[in-house]
Each structure stands twice: as structure tokens, then as C-alpha cells.
Design an enzyme around this catalytic site. Structure first.
Site, short mmCIF file in Angstrom:
data_model
loop_
_atom_site.label_atom_id
_atom_site.label_comp_id
_atom_site.label_asym_id
_atom_site.label_seq_id
_atom_site.Cartn_x
_atom_site.Cartn_y
_atom_site.Cartn_z
N GLN A 16 36.14 -18.90 -8.00
CA GLN A 16 35.26 -18.07 -7.18
C GLN A 16 35.45 -18.43 -5.71
O GLN A 16 35.42 -19.61 -5.36
CB GLN A 16 33.81 -18.35 -7.60
CG GLN A 16 32.84 -17.27 -7.21
CD GLN A 16 31.41 -17.72 -7.43
OE1 GLN A 16 30.85 -18.45 -6.64
NE2 GLN A 16 30.83 -17.28 -8.54
N GLY A 17 35.67 -17.44 -4.88
CA GLY A 17 35.83 -17.69 -3.44
C GLY A 17 34.67 -17.10 -2.66
O GLY A 17 34.83 -16.09 -1.99
N SER A 50 31.59 -19.44 -1.32
CA SER A 50 31.08 -20.41 -0.34
C SER A 50 32.07 -20.71 0.77
O SER A 50 33.29 -20.73 0.55
CB SER A 50 30.75 -21.73 -1.03
OG SER A 50 29.57 -21.63 -1.74
N GLU A 73 25.63 -14.48 -15.66
CA GLU A 73 25.34 -15.43 -16.73
C GLU A 73 23.89 -15.86 -16.65
O GLU A 73 23.52 -16.86 -17.22
CB GLU A 73 26.27 -16.62 -16.65
CG GLU A 73 26.35 -17.30 -15.30
CD GLU A 73 25.16 -18.16 -14.95
OE1 GLU A 73 24.54 -18.70 -15.89
OE2 GLU A 73 24.83 -18.24 -13.76
N SER A 75 19.97 -23.86 -3.47
CA SER A 75 19.36 -25.19 -3.50
C SER A 75 17.89 -25.12 -3.92
O SER A 75 17.29 -24.05 -3.92
CB SER A 75 19.44 -25.82 -2.11
OG SER A 75 18.61 -25.09 -1.22
N ASN A 76 17.33 -26.28 -4.27
CA ASN A 76 15.90 -26.33 -4.59
C ASN A 76 15.07 -25.69 -3.48
O ASN A 76 14.06 -25.04 -3.75
CB ASN A 76 15.45 -27.79 -4.73
CG ASN A 76 15.90 -28.39 -6.06
OD1 ASN A 76 16.55 -27.72 -6.86
ND2 ASN A 76 15.55 -29.65 -6.27
N GLU A 77 15.49 -25.90 -2.25
CA GLU A 77 14.72 -25.38 -1.11
C GLU A 77 14.73 -23.85 -1.11
O GLU A 77 13.71 -23.21 -0.85
CB GLU A 77 15.30 -25.93 0.20
CG GLU A 77 15.09 -27.44 0.41
CD GLU A 77 15.93 -28.32 -0.52
OE1 GLU A 77 17.05 -27.90 -0.89
OE2 GLU A 77 15.48 -29.43 -0.88
#
Lengths: 399, 348, 399, 348
Positions: A124-125, A127, A242, A370-372
Site C-alpha cells: 500500500q502506498g 502514508s 477488512e 492513532s488512538n488520538e
């Protein structure tokens, strides 16, 4: 639980008991990455042949046409059998395939899906170094030249890109307007001229991620998924492909991982230490809850009653529980757990090598939102609290 | 046994010089300076003299100096075996060894006598032979001897590393900033070792050494947490997401504030303990608080760094791994809470 | 520690051992509030007479002229002797007196300070129902009419206002301009016409706070401290008046309170439960650290090296540690601790009535600048992170 | 012993009706409805029949119904003794008492047989007399009998509250939403009590009752946390500080998100446990998670309410006090972690 899913469960369980690679944990501890890739290929081939790799593909494709409930049964049984995770093929089987089914053309499906079944590896490209959780700010450029796009830029944190044959690429075709609107979704051959890959050495010593550099790489317009500028929407389909299933698998595996904690307690002679017992007793219900959340989330998807934020709760709670889980393992293992031990490839999050597992647990609290980010989504979309303001004016005297 | 409990003007100035000298070296090497590049200056610039009392021609800064130096070394993730070296020197100074001064000359001149940074297992059998393992012995490969004491603390020894019946092997830790060894003793004759003290004198010195080890680990942790928090705030100020620096997000600001409070509290407690009338009684508490706080700061810092923190090339993980290891060094992670509580309940 | 402070320490300790009310904890458990007020008056009288109530007053005033180091010694000894806290007189002795010393006129000092020494009770009229930690938004009005101000409005969370003779009032004289600039500081007689007080029933069952209502209450311009519109600055002086000393006292008392935890452990037969022992062992260093922080903060004030945010760290860490402290007490005391037990007046935060103490611990995490406000200050002023933005524009579609 | 493990369409509809009926009553009374105003409808509207199996003319919704009703009652901080009443009814249904049906008629008709909500201490001496204390018996003053079992669970009894040798006294808790009593038994002759079961049959029923009590307390906690979180978010949306609603501050948003995750996790786990093949094995885990999560939510909520949360007139503290008490009810706060861990280790 219907009779059919229970039949499938029995069949799957029987197949797994015959076919799961024996002692793969031992074999994969301190294994070279090449050896790991071989084992993944073998295991993938077996699963494809038996139809267990593609239950989420549509009817008519090999192994396809399974309901979500059936897919869940398969995932649960794979977790129960403690089979290796198919890390190397996850992007191909889920992200690439589902994107093609949902947004691709017939020609693209015919061109790429058979390759996936034969074992082509995709990466996967998405990020980029300066766009962690903020996909809208991607900078890798795709310039249209005749019937080609010319790609320049850099991607990062791409799982196993060093082994990939193809890449799902999100690139910027337009810099004007709102940032999301200028993105285009392309299918790129990793053997193209101008592509170079550099594995990222991780803090665990592993290198399951890589950076990808693009230097005037050409992609045919035939390999564009969706319209130019529609990449954002296609990427959402990729990421949703997914949703739920991975966390069913991971939470089930976490529950089986509790026995490793028990083992560490025995090894360290801490089974009658009430402080450790209570920590374990506090953890177990959380592991159960993570399983229940993942399970019920999938039920909601099956019954089409998913609500905004549901997925964020599952991921956040899993990430938090996993951290507590591995932190407890680390605590129990004491100084012994601080010594470097060879790591296990392709394993789940709980390998009993607790300091390694502790490091790896950040993959779930940082990556994939992220969690944030999850907390923002829960507060804003479930609890109806105000979104982060759009324009901020700094207090006086600040730049 | 006497401790430096206050700081006179004169020793205050010495202390500042010492701290500046360490800072300068660390700034020169950068984070994770090669062991050599810090160990050599610690010999040449007289840092090792810090542990030697004035009457033995040292600087006599005692705990105060230890605190200052370890804190600076912790900021730089130093791998030099300064901590075990000062333990050995202190043990020597406290002993009544006849050739103490020649030993001291060798040790402050750069010959390394190392020491175990975690509790090991050493016993003396009826035939006066030593058996067992010394654990987390730092930089044993470049040392001539190791400081050791029996489990009952009745024998305090300096043991040469190149004798038969003794083997050492590297134990690689996740923490890459320091190098540790197990030293295995197999029927080593007590008579052939250099004895610093025995019986109640040995016990007193070992008590003192355990406290010094705790203080040094605490200072290392405070230094590490301080440097890491600064690095994390810097990252948040620089890193832009959603078109604004991460440092603008209140949830992240509040977590940094909590990290600052943790670090400040550990440092205050350590300073208070070092200057109290009976520092030894507070050593376990200071070590536990500083090391668990550093671990929390490190755990949070990695999360706040996001993906880049997961890359080996970024120093964030070096702090995390050192922090995790520090928790388990000394008396052992889980032991501290128990020791502290029991000491308190015995006192009430 | 100089010889002089050690002499003072010995004197104070000796005096306290003779004069501290015996068994006041027992006497104040389930005591009527009137009885509590009597005990406070007696204790105040004794302390004033001995000079221990006013060590922070300037040279020349009874008991005054003590250095901060000497004040600290007195506070430490009072904590050590487990003497009652002077809750009823705190505003008079610190807030009122220091404000007058720093910002009042000679006439005001001569008029009010002797009354304080004789036992006049003062209360603080700052907080309002809709201005918790945000003093700039105060709404109580003071309208100038000739040589008087006419006050209308409401104050809340005023400690012991129902017993107060006088009030330090912060009121709005101007609604234009920046909010802070329109505030004026007044000294108000609580017996004036139009003042009514309603004690606030708290969640502990106590009512040590009250609301004050002002209905056309007259205050002479002679009772204004500082210029009209300078109230914000005067209020800062009020709030700074005891900075550091209270936390030295409270943290010292918290350390003595550890013996109450030990007692509860004995009562509940948990002294050899390793889970409880470790919780206690984790708490003790934090209590030590809170003491050390308060102590070193005061040293900084003495040596004039205080930096922005230092005070916030002390308060935040104290509030957090106190919460953990009382939560542990509550945990150890089990179901027994859930039964309602009569409460102790004028005590510190740790009375061994752990559920009550748990409730009371919020006084330190909410009042006097909540934990959240302290975190903002630490992040912005110590760590140099951006201040909260001044003007926010909400994301689209939000109001 | 059979459990409802799935929900058929028919019983699904019944369940919805039941839940709506509870909601309607709770909405009518508002928070902290008078005990009477909830207890009467629970009789009149047939909520008590929920615990009675179909073959005894009840609704037979079992655990699923219990969950639904307790959750709604928890949202409203109900003080009605519905929980002990259903325990007694269930014990009766499971028993082989000869006049079971006349008892059932009385109990579902409004006569209250209450039960201890915490583990007490009841023993049978050699002369077949009962001695000890039943703890946290809810609303004993309006009950005719109390359900009781001996420590060894070999005797399961219904004991009349108005007999000599038995005394009860109110034990006021900080939680003002429910009323609790100690029931002291002093040489009470076993022969004069109504025995529901003994020996292994009694043990089985007590195991079942303990699980039901845990599930009921868990549902109460999930309901309480749900209502309290909604109230807290509402407060933050409304309350303006520094010229903006508190809900705009990210640090507070993130804390609300964590509270939401805690609550959702407790509810999911409880639901999963109730529908699992062997619910009793998961009861302690469900209770512990739900009650500790509710306590955390309540602790945070009071802080986020600020000053107003400290005023008795605001309902915030009622939730906090109920949450704290719930942690200690059942088998006792600290017992749960130990029980869960030991059960797990025995199984591995």
C-alpha cells in the site's frame, strides 16, 4: 449460530488441524526474512487452494461468496488453531482485491485478480513522511502526460513493500481546491523503472515496513482506479475493505495469548503472588470485552446497523488492552524479559517475548488512525461534541 | 559512615564545574556517545574523584556529585561504566584495605573495577568457595575486576575477572545504550580474592552501596526523562498535521504537562532524599519513583512521536528501552514497592 | 537549616505540645458546625496570642516579621502536631491581610487589621456560578453612585461565608473593553442591608461553602482597594498571598496521614496482602515527592527564583497524589468504608473516613484552578507550547 | 439448570415491551425515583415475572430480561429492591419446595423476599442453629423474609424477618439511592426456616444466584455509566468557560471518548457473557469490568462537572456514590480480580 456456519466451523477446524504448519513459532523465531517469506508463500498457497484465503471475494471467484458470518468463523478458527497470520498477502487479498471489486473496471479485475490468487504480493502506498494520520495532505505527485502519469515522490510505512510486485498508490494530481479532491488512485508495478525501496529498520530490529521512492515512474491511465481526482473516495473503500475482520482475528488471538501470560507466571514462579494475580484478574475481563466488542461490531456490519464511531471504539479499546496485556507480561518477566531474545516473524502481538511485544503494540495505537484520532472520532461523531475548529487564531504574541 | 547533606559554597562551585564538564563532553559526543568517548573523559577530567572523600584526596562531593553527574550522563544515554566504577571506588574508600591508596590510584587512573547493577546470587560454601552469578555487570569486557558481595552481605570482595573458575558472557539487552554481562563463579576460592570487608562492616558498606546504586539509577532516569520530554515537546512543536503544529492540540499539551509533573516530582524527591538526614532510607523510594516515571514518560513519548518513533534511526526508542531496563535494575522492578511498604509498616 | 530556625522549631514544638487541643479529631467527628466554629475561635485566639497565626505579617505587627523559612517551620510543626487547620480564619489572615498590606491604604490597614487579630472572620467573594476557573468573566455589578458603589449579583463557593463578618469582593464596574480591565476590588461588610447568604449543601453532607447574594448593597468608595478597574491585579495579589505555604502544610499532613492507611490495613487485616503492600509502596514515594515539591517551591520563593508554572506543578501533583491516596484507603476499607460515617470538621484531607476523604479530594483537583487549568499553564508557560487559540472558527455545519 | 442463550423473535418482542415499560416508569419518576414509585410498577407491570420460567407461567426471559431491566433501573438510580426480589424468586423457581407455586404467587404479587447483595457470614452449628450476619440486605424494612445461604452453600433458606433470634438494623451507606440493612442471626433454629434446597442442589443454586447477582450489578453499572456519561457530555456542551463551550476543549473530548470506550466495552462484555454457552463462568468478569468502569466514569465525570458536581443538589455525586458502592457489593471489590485470575489459571 446457524447449522451452516457450524458445519463450516467443523470443516475449517478439521482442515486446519491437518494443514497448519507445525511448530511454526519455533521455526520463525530468529528466522531470516527470506525464510519467513517462503513460509508465508506456502501457507498462502494452501489456504487459496482450500478456499480459506478468499471467503470475502464475491460469488463466482474461487473461495468467494461467503457471508460475513462465515468469514468470521474462518478467522476465529485460524486464530484458534494458532496458525501464522498472512501478513505478506493481506494487502493483496483485502485492500487490492476489494478496491478492484468495488471501484475497479472489469478489465482491471481480469488483469489483476488472477495474479493475486497465484501469489502476487501487493503493498500500500498511502502514508508519507509528513502525513501520518492526515491523508489529505499527501504530496507525492502524479502528472498526466498523454496516456501516462509520471510519479515523483516518497511513500513510507508500507508493509513488506520490499517483497511487493504491485502497489496501491494514492498520488496528487491537483494542488488547487480542497486537498482531498486532488488525489488519484493508481495501480503501480513495483518493477517499473524509477521505483526504489528501502526497508525501514524498526525499533524491534525487524524491517517489515519500507519506504518507496518514485523517480519519474510511469503508470498507464489504464491503471487508474476511478476517475482522476476521485482517489480519496477509492482509498476509503480500500481502508474499509477488512473493517471488523482483522480485529475479530486479533482479539481472538489476544485471548489465546493469555495462556502465554500464565506460562510466564509459571516460569517466573509468580502464580501465587497476589499482586500479579490481581493484575491478571483485572486484565482478563478487558480481553473478553475486546473480543466482545469486535464480535458485536461485525454483527452490526452483518445486520447493517453500524454507526459512526463504532469501529473507533473497537480499535481504541483493543490498542489500550493490548498495551496493558504486554506491559503485564513485561512486568512479570522481570529482568529476564529485558534481555534481547530473537524475535518471531509473522506472529501475533503476543509472542511471550514481552519487551518485543511491548514495542510492537505501538503498531496498533499509532498506525491505521492513532488512538488520538480514534478519540476525536468517538467524541465528535458518537458523542456529538464539536469538531476541532477549522481556523484557529493564535493568542497574541505567538506565531 | 558520613554523607554530604548540605552543599557549602566551595563545594557548590566544584559541583557546578563538574556538571559543566560532563555537559560539555555529552554535548560533544551527542546522544549515545561511544562508550570510550565518555569513559576516557570521566577518567581524565577527574569525574571519578567525585566519589573519593577529601581526606583521601578526592572531591568529596558524595551523593550530591553522583546525582549531578548521573543526571547529565542519563540525558545523553551514556554507555560508559561510570556507575559501577564509582560503586567500586566507594566500596574501596569505605574499606580498611591496607593497600587502599594504591588501588585508588589505579581505579581513578582508569583501570575499571566494574560491579553488578542488579541483585545476583552469590554464596560462600563450607569450604570457603564462592559460587553463583553476578547479574547485569556493566562493561565487564574492559574491566580488570568486579565488585561483589555474598547474598548475606557478609563478604565484600574485589574479584579479578581473569582467573579460572570464573566465566563471563555478554547478555545483550533490548537497551542498546549499555553493555551487560553475567559473571559466573564456580568454586572460586575466597582466599584468593581481595576482601574489602566482612561481617557487620561488610553489611554496612553493602547497605550504602545499594543506596548509591539506587540513587545513581534514579538520577540516570531523571536525566533521561528530562531529555526525552524536551525532545518530545520539540517534535510536537515542529510536526504539522491537519495544517497546524501538533503542539496546538490540547489533549497532547495536557499529556506533556503530566509528563513534566512526573519528571519534576521524581527530581524533587531525589534531591530531597540526597539532602535528607538519612539518605539511605529514601533510596528505594527515589529509585522507584524516578524509574517508573521515566518509563511512563518514555511510553507516552513514543506514542506522541507517532510513526517516526517506531523507526530505529530515531533516538526515541533508545530512551524507552533504557527506561524499561532501569525499572528492572537494582533490586528488581517489583521488589521496590514491597520493600518501601514493608519499611514503612515496620516504622509505624 | 540555620540555628535560628531550629530554635524556633523547638519553641514552636514545645508550645504546640502544651496547647494543641487534645482529642480534637474525636470531638470534631459528628460535631455541629456551631461547635466547630467555637473550637476554631479558641484555637485562633491561642495562636494569635502566641504569635503563630501571623508570622507572615510585616515587622511591627503582632507576631509579624518572620521570614518565609520561619513560616515554613511553623507550618511544618503545626502539621507535625496534628493540630486543627485554621479554616475559618484563613481568608482573614492570608487573603485579606496580605491584600491590605500590599495594595491597601494606611487608613484601610488601621481600620481592618486590628479586627482580624480580634477574630473577625472574612470570606472571599470571587467565584460566580458561571465563572469557575475563568475570573475574567465575572458578572456581579458595582455601580458607582456618588461616594458609594451599589452591588448586585451573586457569588458562590465562598468558604464559611455564613460566619463571615466581611467579604473580599471582586465586582464589575465596566463592561466595555477587555474583561479583566472592568473589575474593581471592594471590602464589604457582610452585615450590610441586602446581603444574604445560603450555605451550599455539599456532596459530603458538609456545608463549609456558601452562596452570597447582593441586592442593592452599598459599599463606600473608601472601601475600594486600589483604583477603580484595577481589581484584577489586586485579586492576583490576594491569590498569591499564601502561595506555597498551604501546600507545604497539606503535603506534610498527607505524609502523617500515611499512618492512617497503615491503620486501615491493620483493621482490615490486609498487612500481608502483597497486592495492597505494592499499592502502598507505589504511593509512598509519590507522597514524599509531593512534600519535596512543596518544600522546594517554597525555597524558590525564598530565594526569589520561582518560575512560571512551578506553582502549578506542585498543586497538580498534590491533587493527583491525594486522589490516589484516598482511593487506596477506600479500596482497602472495602464494603466497610462504604457505610456512612460521621465526618470530622476542620480536619485535613486524610481522616480515615475514606469515602468522605475521596469526595473531599475533589476540592483540590477542582478549586483554586482545576487540574485542567494547571496542565494548560504547565504546557504553555513551562514547556512553551502554544496557548489555546484566541478565536476559533467552528468546522462547517456546526454552531 | 437451563439458561436463555439466544433470543427468539417472540421473546425479543416481549423483551422490547418489558424494556419500554421500565423506561416509561423511570422517565416518569425522573432520577432517583421514590422506591415506592418503582417497586409498585415492578409488581403491577409484571417485571418480576421476568425471572419466572415459562413452565411456571412466567415470561422466561431469564438473564436477557434481567440485563435489560437492571440496565434501565441503573440509568434511573432506582432504589426499588428489584434485584433481591428477583434473586429470591429465582431461588424459589429452582427449588423443589412443595408449596412453590403459592410462594411464587405471593412473591410476584408484591410480597418482598429480599436478599443480601454482599457476601455475609452464616454458619450452621452442631445443634442445627444458624448464626451470623447477612450483609447489605436491601430494603429489609419492607420485606417479610430474606433469602439466605450458609457459607458452605449447603443450606439455602428463606428466613422470616420477624422472629426471635433475628435482628436487623439499617446500615446507612454513602450511596443514598438504596437502603441497606444488616440482618443478624443468633442461634436461629434451622428447623423453623423454609428450606429451598440443601447439599449439592443448594450449592448449584447458590452458584447460579451469585452469577445472577453479578450480572444484575453489572447491568446496573452499565446503565449508570451510560446515563452519567450522557449527562456529563451535556454539561460540557452547555457550560461556557473562556468564551467557548467546554466541549470544544480537546483534552476534555478525549477523556469523554475514553469514558465512552469503557462503557461500551462493559456493555459488550456483559451482553456477550449473558449470551454465551456458560454464562456463569463469565459473571465475575462481567461484574468486575462493569463496576470498575462505572467507578472510573463517575470519578472522571465529577471532575468534568467542576464545582457544580460538588453540590448535593446536582445528581452527579449520586452516580459516583452508587458506583463506588457497586464495586464493593457482590463478592467484594478486591475479591473479583483474584477469583477471575484463579479461575483462569485453573483452566489453563
Amino acid at each position: 449460530m446457524t447449522a451452516e456456519t457450524e458445519t463450516l466451523r467443523a470443516e475449517t477446524r478439521a482442515w486446519l488441524s491437518r494443514n497448519t504448519p507445525a511448530e511454526w513459532r519455533q521455526a520463525m523465531t530468529n528466522a531470516e526474512q527470506e525464510r519467513f517469506v517462503e513460509v508465508q508463500k506456502d501457507w498462502f498457497g494452501k489456504l487459496v487452494e482450500a478456499g480459506y484465503a478468499t471467503p470475502h471475494w464475491p460469488e463466482g471467484w474461487p473461495g468467494g461468496g461467503r457471508s460475513l458470518a462465515e468469514q468470521k468463523v474462518i478467522f476465529e478458527e485460524v486464530a484458534r488453531a494458532d496458525a501464522p497470520r498472512l501478513i505478506l498477502y493481506f494487502v493483496a487479498l483485502y485492500h487490492a482485491a476489494c478496491t478492484l471489486f468495488e471501484c475497479g473496471s472489469d478489465a482491471q479485475r481480469d488483469k489483476y485478480l488472477p495474479g493475486i490468487l497465484k501469489g502476487e504480493i501487493w503493498c500500500q502506498g498511502f502514508s508519507e513522511p509528513n502525513a501520518g494520520s492526515d491523508l489529505a495532505s499527501l504530496k507525492t505527485r502524479a502528472e498526466r502526460k498523454g496516456d501516462k502519469y509520471i510519479i515523483n515522490g516518497q511513500k513510507t510505512w508500507s508493509t513488506m513493500a520490499q517483497y511487493a510486485d504491485r502497489c496501491l498508490l494514492l498520488a496528487r494530481t491537483d494542488k488547487s481546491g480542497v486537498p482531498q479532491a486532488g488525489l488519484t488512485y493508481l495501480l503501480l508495478d513495483m518493477k517499473s523503472k524509477g521505483v526504489s525501496v528501502r526497508p525501514i529498520s524498526q525499533i524491534t530490529g525487524d524491517d517489515e515496513f519500507a519506504e518507496i521512492f518514485f523517480d519519474d515512474v510511469e503508470v498507464s491511465i489504464d491503471d487508474r482506479v476511478g476517475e482522476e481526482g476521485a482517489g480519496w473516495a477509492v482509498a476509503q473503500a480500500t481502508l474499509a475493505s477488512e473493517r471488523g475482520l482483522t480485529l475479530v482475528e486479533l482479539t481472538q488471538r489476544m485471548r489465546y495469548g493469555l495462556s502465554m501470560l500464565a506460562q510466564t507466571m509459571k516460569d517466573q514462579q509468580r502464580t501465587s503472588d497476589s499482586a500479579i494475580l490481581r493484575d491478571l484478574g483485572a486484565l482478563i475481563p478487558k480481553v473478553d470485552a475486546a473480543c466482545a466488542l469486535a464480535d458485536q461490531y461485525l454483527q452490526k456490519r452483518i445486520s447493517d446497523t453500524e454507526q459512526a464511531g463504532d469501529a473507533s471504539i473497537v480499535k481504541l479499546y483493543y490498542a489500550q488492552t493490548l498495551r496493558e496485556f504486554v506491559a503485564l507480561g513485561q512486568r512479570i518477566s522481570g529482568l529476564e524479559g529485558q534481555y534481547h531474545a530473537g524475535f518471531m516473524r509473522g506472529a501475533t502481538q503476543e509472542t511471550g517475548n514481552w519487551t518485543l511485544d511491548f514495542m510492537n503494540s505501538y503498531n496498533w495505537s499509532i498506525a491505521g488512525g492513532s488512538n488520538e484520532i480514534q478519540r476525536n472520532i468517538i467524541a465528535e461523531r458518537m458523542l456529538g461534541m464539536p469538531r476541532e475548529p477549522k481556523n484557529w487564531q493564535l493568542a497574541e504574541g505567538q506565531s | 559512615m558520613s554523607h554530604q547533606t548540605g552543599v557549602s559554597d566551595e563545594s557548590g562551585e566544584l559541583l557546578t564545574q563538574l556538571r559543566d564538564s560532563v555537559r560539555q563532553v555529552i554535548e560533544g559526543t551527542g546522544l549515545l556517545g561511544a562508550e570510550d568517548h565518555i569513559w576516557k573523559p570521566s577518567v581524565e577530567l577527574g569525574w571519578l574523584l567525585n566519589a573519593v572523600p577529601e581526606e583521601l584526596d578526592g572531591l568529596g562531593l558524595g551523593n550530591t556529585g553522583t546525582h549531578a553527574i548521573h543526571l547529565e550522563l542519563g540525558k545523553g544515554l551514556s554507555g560508559a561504566p561510570y556507575l559501577p566504577a564509582t560503586l567500586a571506588i566507594d566500596a574501596l574508600c569505605q574499606s580498611t584495605l591496607s593497600d587502599k591508596s594504591s588501588w585508588l590510584e589505579r581505579l581513578t587512573g582508569g583501570e575499571l573495577v566494574t560491579a553488578p547493577l542488579a541483585d545476583g546470587d552469590l554464596t560462600l560454601d563450607d569450604s570457603q568457595n564462592l559460587d553463583g552469578t553476578l547479574t547485569a555487570v556493566q562493561s565487564a569486557d574492559i574491566a580488570s575486576h568486579v565488585l561483589a558481595w555474598t547474598n548475606n552481605a557478609e563478604q565484600l570482595l574485589i574479584i579479578a575477572l581473569d582467573q579460572s573458575g570464573l566465566e563471563w558472557q555478554e547478555r545483550k539487552t533490548w537497551d542498546e545504550t549499555r553493555r551487560f554481562y553475567d559473571v559466573n563463579l564456580n568454586a572460586l576460592p575466597l582466599a584468593k580474592q581481595t576482601r574489602l570487608a566482612q561481617g557487620s562492616q561488610a553489611k554496612d558498606i553493602v547497605t550504602r552501596l545499594l543506596a548509591q546504586r539506587d540513587f545513581a539509577l534514579a538520577a540516570d532516569a531523571v536525566g533521561g526523562a528530562t531529555a526525552l520530554l524536551a525532545m518530545t515537546v520539540d517534535h510536537l512543536q515542529t510536526r504539522v498535521q491537519f495544517r497546524r503544529p501538533l503542539a496546538m492540540f490540547q489533549a497532547l499539551k495536557h499529556r506533556c504537562a503530566d509528563m513534566k509533573a512526573l519528571t519534576a516530582a521524581s527530581e524533587a524527591m531525589l534531591f530531597d532524599a540526597l539532602h535528607s538526614a538519612a539518605p539511605e532510607q529514601k533510596a528505594t523510594a527515589a529509585k522507584h519513583l524516578a524509574c517508573t516515571s521515566f518509563a511512563k514518560v518514555a511510553e507516552e513519548s513514543l506514542q506522541l512521536h507517532g510513526g517516526i518513533g517506531m523507526a530505529a534511526e530515531h533516538p526515541c526508542h533508545l530512551f524507552l528501552k533504557r527506561a524499561l531496563l532501569n525499572v528492572h535494575l537494582g533490586r528488581g522492578g517489583d521488589m521496590y514497592e514491597q520493600l518501601i511498604a514493608e519499611a514503612f509498616l515496620t516504622g509505624t
